[in-house]
Design an enzyme around this catalytic site. Structure first.
Site, mmCIF file in Angstrom:
data_model
loop_
_atom_site.group_PDB
_atom_site.id
_atom_site.type_symbol
_atom_site.label_atom_id
_atom_site.label_comp_id
_atom_site.label_asym_id
_atom_site.label_seq_id
_atom_site.Cartn_x
_atom_site.Cartn_y
_atom_site.Cartn_z
ATOM 1 C CG ASP A 117 44.318 47.621 -56.919
ATOM 2 O OD1 ASP A 117 44.540 48.845 -57.023
ATOM 3 O OD2 ASP A 117 43.342 47.072 -57.455
ATOM 4 C CG ASN A 136 36.355 39.971 -63.279
ATOM 5 O OD1 ASN A 136 36.320 40.986 -62.601
ATOM 6 N ND2 ASN A 136 37.458 39.247 -63.433
ATOM 7 C CG HIS A 141 38.305 42.915 -60.541
ATOM 8 N ND1 HIS A 141 38.924 42.550 -61.707
ATOM 9 C CD2 HIS A 141 38.424 44.257 -60.473
ATOM 10 C CE1 HIS A 141 39.390 43.631 -62.307
ATOM 11 N NE2 HIS A 141 39.097 44.669 -61.591
ATOM 12 C CD GLU A 166 40.844 39.418 -61.327
ATOM 13 O OE1 GLU A 166 39.638 39.678 -61.425
ATOM 14 O OE2 GLU A 166 41.683 39.772 -62.176
HETATM 15 C C1 GLP Z 1 41.185 47.669 -62.282
HETATM 16 C C2 GLP Z 1 41.436 48.036 -60.818
HETATM 17 C C3 GLP Z 1 40.148 48.117 -60.053
HETATM 18 C C4 GLP Z 1 39.139 48.900 -60.844
HETATM 19 C C5 GLP Z 1 38.755 48.141 -62.071
HETATM 20 C C6 GLP Z 1 37.758 48.875 -62.954
HETATM 21 O O1 GLP Z 1 41.549 46.388 -62.628
HETATM 22 N N1 GLP Z 1 42.322 47.168 -60.133
HETATM 23 O O2 GLP Z 1 40.402 48.708 -58.787
HETATM 24 O O3 GLP Z 1 37.979 49.137 -60.076
HETATM 25 O O4 GLP Z 1 39.893 47.816 -62.816
HETATM 26 O O5 GLP Z 1 38.395 49.825 -63.738
HETATM 27 P P1 GLP Z 1 37.667 50.925 -64.553
HETATM 28 O O6 GLP Z 1 37.199 51.919 -63.547
HETATM 29 O O7 GLP Z 1 38.720 51.490 -65.446
HETATM 30 O O8 GLP Z 1 36.554 50.284 -65.283
#
Ligand code: GLP
Length: 246
Positions: free
Chosen positions: A70, A139, A141, A146
Protein backbone atom coordinates in the site's frame (compact mmCIF):
# COMPACT_ATOMS: atom_id res chain seq x y z
CA UNK A 1 -7.02 -24.45 11.47
CA UNK A 2 -4.48 -26.79 9.92
CA UNK A 3 -3.26 -24.26 7.36
CA UNK A 4 -1.79 -22.00 10.07
CA UNK A 5 1.76 -22.38 11.33
CA UNK A 6 2.72 -20.32 14.35
CA UNK A 7 6.24 -19.12 14.99
CA UNK A 8 6.27 -17.81 18.52
CA UNK A 9 8.97 -15.49 19.78
CA UNK A 10 9.27 -14.52 23.42
CA UNK A 11 9.66 -10.89 22.37
CA UNK A 12 9.72 -8.59 19.33
CA UNK A 13 13.36 -9.35 18.53
CA UNK A 14 12.88 -13.11 18.58
CA UNK A 15 9.68 -12.83 16.54
CA UNK A 16 11.50 -10.65 14.01
CA UNK A 17 14.34 -13.16 13.64
CA UNK A 18 11.91 -16.03 13.09
CA UNK A 19 10.01 -14.07 10.46
CA UNK A 20 13.26 -13.05 8.75
CA UNK A 21 14.35 -16.70 8.70
CA UNK A 22 11.21 -17.54 6.71
CA UNK A 23 12.02 -14.89 4.10
CA UNK A 24 15.67 -15.92 4.02
CA UNK A 25 14.63 -19.55 3.43
CA UNK A 26 12.31 -18.42 0.65
CA UNK A 27 15.21 -16.63 -1.05
CA UNK A 28 17.44 -19.67 -0.69
CA UNK A 29 14.87 -21.98 -2.23
CA UNK A 30 13.93 -19.50 -4.94
CA UNK A 31 16.38 -16.61 -5.46
CA UNK A 32 14.08 -15.00 -8.06
CA UNK A 33 11.17 -14.85 -5.60
CA UNK A 34 8.42 -12.27 -5.81
CA UNK A 35 8.12 -10.86 -2.31
CA UNK A 36 5.03 -9.01 -1.19
CA UNK A 37 6.26 -6.43 1.32
CA UNK A 38 4.69 -4.46 4.13
CA UNK A 39 5.29 -1.35 6.21
CA UNK A 40 4.35 -0.36 9.76
CA UNK A 41 6.29 -0.92 12.96
CA UNK A 42 5.82 -4.70 12.97
CA UNK A 43 8.21 -5.55 10.10
CA UNK A 44 11.00 -3.08 11.00
CA UNK A 45 12.84 -5.66 13.13
CA UNK A 46 12.65 -8.36 10.52
CA UNK A 47 14.01 -6.01 7.85
CA UNK A 48 16.96 -5.33 10.17
CA UNK A 49 17.52 -9.10 10.47
CA UNK A 50 17.38 -9.48 6.68
CA UNK A 51 19.93 -6.69 6.25
CA UNK A 52 22.25 -8.51 8.67
CA UNK A 53 21.75 -11.74 6.75
CA UNK A 54 22.60 -9.90 3.53
CA UNK A 55 25.73 -8.36 5.10
CA UNK A 56 26.83 -11.82 6.23
CA UNK A 57 26.37 -13.21 2.76
CA UNK A 58 23.35 -15.25 3.78
CA UNK A 59 20.66 -13.47 1.77
CA UNK A 60 20.81 -12.35 -1.83
CA UNK A 61 18.20 -9.95 -3.21
CA UNK A 62 19.74 -9.49 -6.65
CA UNK A 63 17.01 -11.46 -8.41
CA UNK A 64 14.13 -10.53 -6.11
CA UNK A 65 11.10 -8.65 -7.34
CA UNK A 66 8.87 -6.96 -4.83
CA UNK A 67 5.41 -5.58 -4.65
CA UNK A 68 4.33 -3.53 -1.65
CA UNK A 69 0.91 -3.65 -0.10
CA UNK A 70 0.00 0.00 0.00
CA UNK A 71 0.82 3.71 -0.16
CA UNK A 72 -0.73 6.89 1.17
CA UNK A 73 -2.45 9.03 -1.42
CA UNK A 74 -0.81 12.42 -1.87
CA UNK A 75 2.61 11.56 -0.43
CA UNK A 76 5.62 11.65 -2.72
CA UNK A 77 8.38 9.01 -2.55
CA UNK A 78 10.69 11.49 -0.80
CA UNK A 79 8.15 12.32 1.89
CA UNK A 80 9.47 10.65 5.05
CA UNK A 81 6.02 9.30 5.88
CA UNK A 82 5.46 7.69 2.51
CA UNK A 83 5.71 3.93 2.33
CA UNK A 84 8.15 4.17 -0.60
CA UNK A 85 10.45 6.18 1.68
CA UNK A 86 9.96 3.64 4.47
CA UNK A 87 10.97 0.77 2.19
CA UNK A 88 14.05 2.61 0.90
CA UNK A 89 15.10 3.41 4.44
CA UNK A 90 14.50 0.05 6.10
CA UNK A 91 15.33 -2.38 3.31
CA UNK A 92 15.90 -1.36 -0.29
CA UNK A 93 18.88 0.96 0.26
CA UNK A 94 20.53 -1.58 2.58
CA UNK A 95 20.50 -4.72 0.43
CA UNK A 96 21.35 -5.59 -3.19
CA UNK A 97 17.83 -5.38 -4.55
CA UNK A 98 17.45 -3.75 -7.96
CA UNK A 99 15.22 -0.70 -7.33
CA UNK A 100 13.73 -1.16 -10.81
CA UNK A 101 12.34 -4.47 -9.54
CA UNK A 102 10.55 -2.91 -6.57
CA UNK A 103 6.94 -1.78 -6.79
CA UNK A 104 4.94 0.50 -4.52
CA UNK A 105 1.69 2.20 -5.59
CA UNK A 106 2.25 5.76 -6.78
CA UNK A 107 0.72 8.00 -4.11
CA UNK A 108 0.84 10.97 -6.48
CA UNK A 109 -1.09 9.32 -9.31
CA UNK A 110 -3.46 11.85 -10.89
CA UNK A 111 -5.88 9.19 -12.01
CA UNK A 112 -6.47 6.81 -9.08
CA UNK A 113 -8.44 4.33 -11.15
CA UNK A 114 -5.67 4.06 -13.72
CA UNK A 115 -3.13 3.65 -10.93
CA UNK A 116 -5.13 0.78 -9.43
CA UNK A 117 -5.35 -0.92 -12.83
CA UNK A 118 -1.60 -0.36 -13.39
CA UNK A 119 -0.76 -1.90 -10.02
CA UNK A 120 -3.01 -4.90 -10.58
CA UNK A 121 -1.36 -5.57 -13.91
CA UNK A 122 2.08 -5.42 -12.29
CA UNK A 123 0.98 -8.03 -9.74
CA UNK A 124 -0.54 -10.15 -12.49
CA UNK A 125 2.54 -9.94 -14.70
CA UNK A 126 4.72 -10.99 -11.78
CA UNK A 127 2.47 -14.01 -11.30
CA UNK A 128 1.52 -12.97 -7.78
CA UNK A 129 3.72 -13.11 -4.70
CA UNK A 130 5.58 -16.24 -3.66
CA UNK A 131 5.54 -14.92 -0.12
CA UNK A 132 3.36 -12.04 1.04
CA UNK A 133 4.41 -10.30 4.24
CA UNK A 134 1.64 -8.48 6.10
CA UNK A 135 0.97 -6.84 9.44
CA UNK A 136 -2.44 -6.40 11.02
CA UNK A 137 -4.17 -3.19 12.07
CA UNK A 138 -5.96 -2.91 15.40
CA UNK A 139 -9.24 -3.09 13.50
CA UNK A 140 -8.18 -6.18 11.57
CA UNK A 141 -7.11 -4.41 8.40
CA UNK A 142 -4.47 -6.01 6.19
CA UNK A 143 -2.63 -3.68 3.83
CA UNK A 144 -5.16 -0.87 3.98
CA UNK A 145 -8.14 -3.14 3.41
CA UNK A 146 -10.37 -1.61 6.05
CA UNK A 147 -13.39 -3.29 7.68
CA UNK A 148 -16.41 -3.00 5.40
CA UNK A 149 -19.31 -4.82 3.86
CA UNK A 150 -17.27 -6.79 1.33
CA UNK A 151 -13.73 -7.97 0.69
CA UNK A 152 -12.22 -5.69 -2.00
CA UNK A 153 -10.63 -7.92 -4.63
CA UNK A 154 -8.33 -5.60 -6.59
CA UNK A 155 -6.13 -2.62 -5.84
CA UNK A 156 -8.31 0.27 -4.74
CA UNK A 157 -8.28 3.71 -3.22
CA UNK A 158 -9.41 3.49 0.40
CA UNK A 159 -10.81 6.12 2.71
CA UNK A 160 -8.94 5.35 5.88
CA UNK A 161 -10.95 4.37 8.94
CA UNK A 162 -10.97 6.76 11.88
CA UNK A 163 -9.17 4.24 14.06
CA UNK A 164 -6.44 3.78 11.40
CA UNK A 165 -5.84 7.53 11.21
CA UNK A 166 -5.74 7.55 15.00
CA UNK A 167 -3.30 4.58 15.14
CA UNK A 168 -1.00 6.02 12.48
CA UNK A 169 -0.89 9.59 13.80
CA UNK A 170 2.17 8.62 15.86
CA UNK A 171 4.23 8.82 12.68
CA UNK A 172 3.05 12.35 11.81
CA UNK A 173 3.38 15.79 13.41
CA UNK A 174 -0.35 16.15 13.99
CA UNK A 175 -3.39 14.04 13.26
CA UNK A 176 -4.33 16.49 10.49
CA UNK A 177 -1.15 15.54 8.65
CA UNK A 178 -2.23 11.89 8.36
CA UNK A 179 -3.50 11.31 4.81
CA UNK A 180 -7.17 10.39 4.69
CA UNK A 181 -6.83 7.98 1.80
CA UNK A 182 -4.45 5.34 0.53
CA UNK A 183 -3.95 2.92 -2.31
CA UNK A 184 -4.11 -0.67 -1.18
CA UNK A 185 -3.54 -4.00 -2.83
CA UNK A 186 -6.79 -5.93 -2.66
CA UNK A 187 -7.63 -9.03 -0.71
CA UNK A 188 -7.52 -10.96 -4.01
CA UNK A 189 -3.78 -10.39 -4.45
CA UNK A 190 -3.04 -11.22 -0.83
CA UNK A 191 -5.06 -14.43 -1.05
CA UNK A 192 -3.41 -15.47 -4.31
CA UNK A 193 0.08 -15.34 -2.78
CA UNK A 194 1.55 -18.82 -2.42
CA UNK A 195 2.26 -18.14 1.25
CA UNK A 196 1.35 -15.36 3.66
CA UNK A 197 3.61 -14.34 6.54
CA UNK A 198 1.81 -12.25 9.15
CA UNK A 199 3.85 -10.50 11.82
CA UNK A 200 2.29 -9.14 14.99
CA UNK A 201 3.62 -8.14 18.36
CA UNK A 202 2.38 -6.63 21.58
CA UNK A 203 -0.64 -7.00 23.84
CA UNK A 204 -2.64 -4.50 21.79
CA UNK A 205 -2.73 -6.98 18.88
CA UNK A 206 -3.87 -9.96 21.02
CA UNK A 207 -7.64 -9.46 20.74
CA UNK A 208 -7.67 -8.79 16.99
CA UNK A 209 -5.39 -11.76 16.27
CA UNK A 210 -7.75 -14.06 18.12
CA UNK A 211 -10.73 -12.57 16.30
CA UNK A 212 -9.00 -12.90 12.92
CA UNK A 213 -8.10 -16.56 13.29
CA UNK A 214 -10.86 -17.87 15.54
CA UNK A 215 -13.77 -15.49 14.91
CA UNK A 216 -16.16 -15.53 11.96
CA UNK A 217 -14.78 -14.93 8.47
CA UNK A 218 -16.24 -11.55 7.66
CA UNK A 219 -15.20 -8.36 5.83
CA UNK A 220 -15.79 -6.62 9.17
CA UNK A 221 -12.49 -8.26 10.16
CA UNK A 222 -10.55 -8.26 6.87
CA UNK A 223 -7.73 -10.47 8.21
CA UNK A 224 -10.27 -13.23 8.94
CA UNK A 225 -10.16 -14.15 5.23
CA UNK A 226 -6.76 -15.73 6.00
CA UNK A 227 -8.66 -18.63 7.55
CA UNK A 228 -9.30 -19.63 3.93
CA UNK A 229 -5.69 -19.31 2.81
CA UNK A 230 -3.85 -22.58 2.34
CA UNK A 231 -0.50 -21.48 3.72
CA UNK A 232 -0.34 -18.88 6.48
CA UNK A 233 2.62 -18.41 8.80
CA UNK A 234 2.01 -16.27 11.84
CA UNK A 235 5.16 -14.89 13.46
CA UNK A 236 4.14 -13.31 16.73
CA UNK A 237 5.44 -12.60 20.19
CA UNK A 238 4.03 -14.06 23.38
CA UNK A 239 1.99 -10.91 24.12
CA UNK A 240 0.25 -10.93 20.76
CA UNK A 241 -0.53 -14.63 21.17
CA UNK A 242 -1.74 -14.24 24.75
CA UNK A 243 -5.42 -14.67 23.82
CA UNK A 244 -4.89 -17.55 21.42
CA UNK A 245 -6.57 -20.77 22.56
CA UNK A 246 -3.80 -23.32 23.07
C1 GLP B 1 -0.70 0.33 8.65
C2 GLP B 1 -0.34 -0.42 7.36
C3 GLP B 1 -0.55 -1.89 7.52
C4 GLP B 1 0.04 -2.35 8.83
C5 GLP B 1 -0.74 -1.77 9.97
C6 GLP B 1 -0.19 -2.16 11.33
O1 GLP B 1 -1.86 1.06 8.59
N1 GLP B 1 -1.04 0.02 6.21
O2 GLP B 1 0.03 -2.57 6.42
O3 GLP B 1 0.00 -3.76 8.93
O4 GLP B 1 -0.80 -0.38 9.86
O5 GLP B 1 0.90 -1.36 11.67
P1 GLP B 1 1.85 -1.65 12.86
O6 GLP B 1 2.69 -2.80 12.42
O7 GLP B 1 2.65 -0.39 13.00
O8 GLP B 1 1.03 -1.96 14.04
Amino acid sequence: MNNLRILKGSNYQEMSQKAADVIQAQLTVKPESVLGLATGSSPVGLYDCLVKAYENGKADFSKVKSVNLDEYQGLSPDNEQSYRYFMQKHLFSRVNINIANTNVPNGLAKDPQAECARYDSIIKNLGGADLQLIGIGHNGHIGFNEPGSEFPVGTHLVSLAKETIEANKRFFKTIDDVPKAAFSMGIGAIMSAAAVLLVASGKEKAAILKEAFFGPVTPKTPASILQFHRNVILAADADALSQFPV
